[in-house]
Design an enzyme around this catalytic site. Sequence first.
Site, PDB file in Angstrom:
ATOM      1  N   ASP A  45       7.949  34.025 -22.163  1.00 43.59           N
ATOM      2  CA  ASP A  45       7.313  32.793 -22.625  1.00 43.59           C
ATOM      3  C   ASP A  45       8.268  31.838 -23.346  1.00 43.59           C
ATOM      4  OD1 ASP A  45       5.588  30.879 -23.555  1.00 43.59           O
ATOM      5  OD2 ASP A  45       4.162  32.281 -24.424  1.00 43.59           O
TER       6      ASP A  45
ATOM      7  N   SER B 212       5.603  27.213 -21.165  1.00 37.73           N
ATOM      8  CA  SER B 212       4.427  27.979 -20.771  1.00 37.73           C
ATOM      9  C   SER B 212       3.550  27.149 -19.835  1.00 37.73           C
ATOM     10  CB  SER B 212       3.678  28.436 -22.024  1.00 37.73           C
ATOM     11  OG  SER B 212       2.755  29.452 -21.729  1.00 37.73           O
TER      12      SER B 212
END
Length: 266
Positions: free
Chosen positions: A156, A44
């Site tokens: 993610d 991320s």
Amino acid sequence: MPLFKKPKVALALGGGAARGIANIGVLKVLEKERIPIDLIVGSSIGGLVGAAYGLGVPTYRMEKAALKFSWAKLADFSISKISIIKGKKLAKLIEEFTDKKRFEDAQIPFAITTTDIETGEELMHTKGNLQKVIQASCSWPGIFAPVTIDGRKLTDGGIRNSIPVKMAKRLGATTVIAVDIGFSVKKGKLDNLFQMFIQSIQILGEELDRYQSMQADIIIKPKLHNIDQFAFHRAKRALLDGEEAARKAIPVIKKKLRLDPGLWKR
């Protein structure tokens, strides 16, 4: 196959949106103390920060850019069945933050994690379209649209690797310094469905971080009190918390690395 044949030091950077800005503060201190980093693996925003550092983007430039982050600069709302934000603004921010460079331009080898949202598979990227990979790794399912890479819908990286220690070890790292950004579990009354949903994600994430960071040799954990994933307006505090946590960890890091002097050789 490991990237390295000799013992090497890796940095595993966790995600956390606004909280993840603390990663920059950590890097500033490690750089000042001349801690040798031979590999960076990030998830991320940890992937974004780690890639920029691996590409040679100065930490002062990263800090300056991070202090300008805001949801207004990230949110291009979409009417879609799978997301509420298109991700075009995020893609532009990533390009600027990484100077539009490629994996091949790395001065320090780095890898970025993503998650195939359709299969649940965890992926690790060391080549390909860097900006698209970072965008995928930063794309929270349901908030940002998945990024299609090689026919796969990727999201993610923090879903499976909130702190990618095991990925660093797969690439041959023998000493892993983990930055545990953590989640923002709040204490107090919850009085609506949205608050309860967010709180449940925070609790699950905190437990995943605790488990994954335990696999590291050294853990740097910034305080980040009252800073949640949406608090970009508190970026300066997150940076300072990252610096403080890193400074406290320096004696431990130096002691650990001195156990094997070969680790200091580039």
